[in-house]
Design a protein around this motif. Structure first.
Motif, PDB file in Angstrom:
ATOM      1  N   THR A   1     -17.039 -51.032  27.850  1.00  0.00           N
ATOM      2  CA  THR A   1     -17.462 -51.335  26.484  1.00  0.00           C
ATOM      3  C   THR A   1     -18.646 -52.295  26.530  1.00  0.00           C
ATOM      4  OG1 THR A   1     -15.952 -53.214  26.254  1.00  0.00           O
ATOM      5  CG2 THR A   1     -15.130 -51.061  25.563  1.00  0.00           C
TER       6      THR A   1
ATOM      7  N   THR B   1     -19.625 -50.610  21.411  1.00  0.00           N
ATOM      8  CA  THR B   1     -19.733 -49.193  21.721  1.00  0.00           C
ATOM      9  C   THR B   1     -19.117 -48.938  23.083  1.00  0.00           C
ATOM     10  OG1 THR B   1     -21.231 -47.287  21.808  1.00  0.00           O
ATOM     11  CG2 THR B   1     -21.997 -49.327  22.835  1.00  0.00           C
ATOM     12  N   ASN B   2     -18.815 -47.677  23.367  1.00  0.00           N
ATOM     13  CA  ASN B   2     -18.243 -47.273  24.644  1.00  0.00           C
ATOM     14  C   ASN B   2     -19.306 -46.630  25.514  1.00  0.00           C
ATOM     15  OD1 ASN B   2     -15.601 -48.047  23.877  1.00  0.00           O
ATOM     16  ND2 ASN B   2     -15.324 -46.110  22.797  1.00  0.00           N
ATOM     17  N   ILE B   3     -19.240 -46.888  26.793  1.00  0.00           N
ATOM     18  CA  ILE B   3     -20.102 -46.232  27.770  1.00  0.00           C
ATOM     19  C   ILE B   3     -19.227 -45.749  28.916  1.00  0.00           C
ATOM     20  CG2 ILE B   3     -22.181 -47.531  27.152  1.00  0.00           C
ATOM     21  CD1 ILE B   3     -21.665 -49.377  29.477  1.00  0.00           C
TER      22      ILE B   3
ATOM     23  N   HIS C   1     -25.216 -44.329  25.726  1.00  0.00           N
ATOM     24  CA  HIS C   1     -23.837 -44.705  25.421  1.00  0.00           C
ATOM     25  C   HIS C   1     -23.204 -43.584  24.618  1.00  0.00           C
ATOM     26  CE1 HIS C   1     -25.086 -46.056  21.309  1.00  0.00           C
ATOM     27  NE2 HIS C   1     -26.152 -46.488  21.935  1.00  0.00           N
TER      28      HIS C   1
ATOM     29  N   PRO D   1     -23.136 -50.929  33.135  1.00  0.00           N
ATOM     30  CA  PRO D   1     -24.556 -51.010  32.766  1.00  0.00           C
ATOM     31  C   PRO D   1     -25.349 -51.948  33.674  1.00  0.00           C
ATOM     32  CG  PRO D   1     -23.277 -52.425  31.324  1.00  0.00           C
ATOM     33  CD  PRO D   1     -22.292 -51.764  32.247  1.00  0.00           C
TER      34      PRO D   1
END
Length: 442
Positions: free
Chosen positions: A247, A259-261, A74, A265
């Motif tokens: 997020t 958190t940001n990715i 991330h 996912p």
């Protein structure tokens, strides 16, 4: 081997069993055979293990995932965010009295856009999330799909009990579509996105901080009836390979962080193990009961239990009161008056509950905390006392009870904002003294 295509496209398919090992792949050959962590996985996948128990637990629960990117990737540190309506134990408001008998009308829907995270409304908390004991009960109001937004709880597994609407849980391990009369268990640590298929959606959530839900021991009942393992369904593998800013929100020790990715996912192409989300159709629950006289304890209707470490005293029991035949002779058939060491929270999914013909409506809830007396209202008592006891089927009824060995503390929302029935205790006020000093029938 269960097979499923990647998303987008069809994804229907479930694997039977509860607590069993599953294996499923969305691309042929993605699942290693004969080993868990080969030097190189097919398709350039990464091997990653999701552990739901300690490595040395007596019954180890874990799942091996073969994914496009490891979940550690991330782009930003976790930042704390505020999710004010979702509370965790201990949460004791000194200005809210939890001792008593309480009942609430259904939570009204709102025009405000509410996702799975922002639409959660905590009603009670019990135990301590930091020591992984106890639970919380919630009502969810969801009308908005999580767009490129994902969530997992490091604190708990979630038992989801829909009452209105249809939700889709797109998880790392596959897809579960969930509607009323079904339940789902979302394991601790599993990442997912919740989409609204039919809304607005409303339902109940039992957040379990402790040991995982499992089927209760059946004792003399034996191998059949109650809930059967084969009726708990796990999803087949389905993955997303999308490069899109997203997020991830994490619930950890009662706090929320984000958190940001740079990608979806939900990129597990294949998996095998015994730690997975499941759904269960409550209509497959086969109740048992007395067939001659007397009224068994409600524990006879236990669907799932989460052990506490103290034998016979659960961290949580999930109990179902559904359609069933009443046949006992010379017996007061509704639940009797009682006080209980366990605290009891109930919810009505549909229909009429036999001990409370009025007031306990679909979508409503009630709480009778530990050692607080409760039981049938006057109409239920009089009707059951005078009824001609023939075989009778209770129809159009499905309510549940969440019992815990811990006292349940009302949140500020439950005590001050939720639609509490202030006159609930009046349902017992007209119970009459019937004692006349004369012996009754023998």
């Amino acid at each position: 081997m269960q097979m499923a295509p990647s998303i987008p496209g069809p994804h229907e398919g479930f694997m039977p069993g509860f607590g069993n090992d599953y294996e499923t792949e969305a691309l042929p050959g993605a699942l290693p055979q004969g080993m868990n962590s080969p030097q190189k996985c097919n398709y350039g996948l990464y091997g990653e293990q999701l552990s739901g128990t300690a490595f040395t637990a007596e019954s180890v629960e874990r799942t091996w995932c073969y994914r496009i990117r490891p979940s550690v990737k991330h782009s930003h540190r976790y930042e704390k965010i505020d999710v004010p309506a979702w509370k965790s134990a201990p949460c004791v408001d000194p200005d809210v009295t939890s001792l008593g008998q309480y009942r609430w009308d259904p939570m009204p829907h709102t025009e405000e856009a509410l996702t799975w995270i922002t639409g959660m409304r905590t009603m009670t908390t019990a135990g301590d999330v930091n020591t992984q004991v106890g639970m919380a009960s919630h009502v969810y109001l969801v009308n908005t799909t999580m767009e490129d937004d994902y969530f997992f709880s490091a604190d708990s597994e979630l038992l989801v009990i829909p009452q209105e609407g249809v939700l889709r849980f797109s998880t790392e391990l596959g897809i579960i579509d969930l509607e009323p009369k079904e339940i789902a268990i979302i394991p601790r640590g599993l990442l997912y996105r919740v989409e609204v298929l039919e809304g607005p959606a409303r339902g109940f959530v039992c957040e379990n901080y402790g040991q995982k839900f499992e089927l209760p021991g059946r004792g003399p009942i034996g191998a059949n009836c109650m809930a059967n393992p084969r009726d708990f369904k796990a999803p087949v593998a389905a993955f997303e390979d999308r490069e899109v800013p997203s997020t991830v929100t994490v619930k950890w020790c009662g706090q929320f962080h984000r958190t940001n990715i740079d990608q979806s996912p939900l990129d597990v192409v294949a998996w095998h193990g015994n730690y997975a989300p499941v759904k269960y159709d409550l209509r497959t629950y086969c109740p048992v009961g007395a067939i001659l006289f007397d009224h068994p304890d409600p524990s006879i209707f236990t669907v799932l239990t989460a052990p506490s470490g103290q034998p016979g005293t659960a961290n949580i029991d999930f109990v179902l009161f559904r359609e069933r035949w009443m046949v006992a002779e010379d017996t007061f058939r509704p639940p009797w008056y009682h006080k209980n060491i366990m605290s009891e929270l109930m919810g009505n999914i549909y229909g009429q509950y036999d001990a409370k013909p009025q007031g306990f409506v679909p979508g409503g809830m009630s709480l009778h905390n530990m050692m607080i007396p409760h039981g049938p209202d006057k109409n239920a008592f009089e009707g059951a006392s005078e009824a001609k006891l023939e075989a009778e089927k209770l129809d159009n009824t499905m309510s549940f009870m969440i019992e815990t060995r811990f006292p349940q503390h009302l949140t500020d929302f439950a005590g001050r904002q939720a639609p509490m029935q202030d006159d609930y205790i009046d349902c017992w006020s007209d119970l009459e003294k019937k004692f006349d000093g004369k012996p009754g029938k023998k």
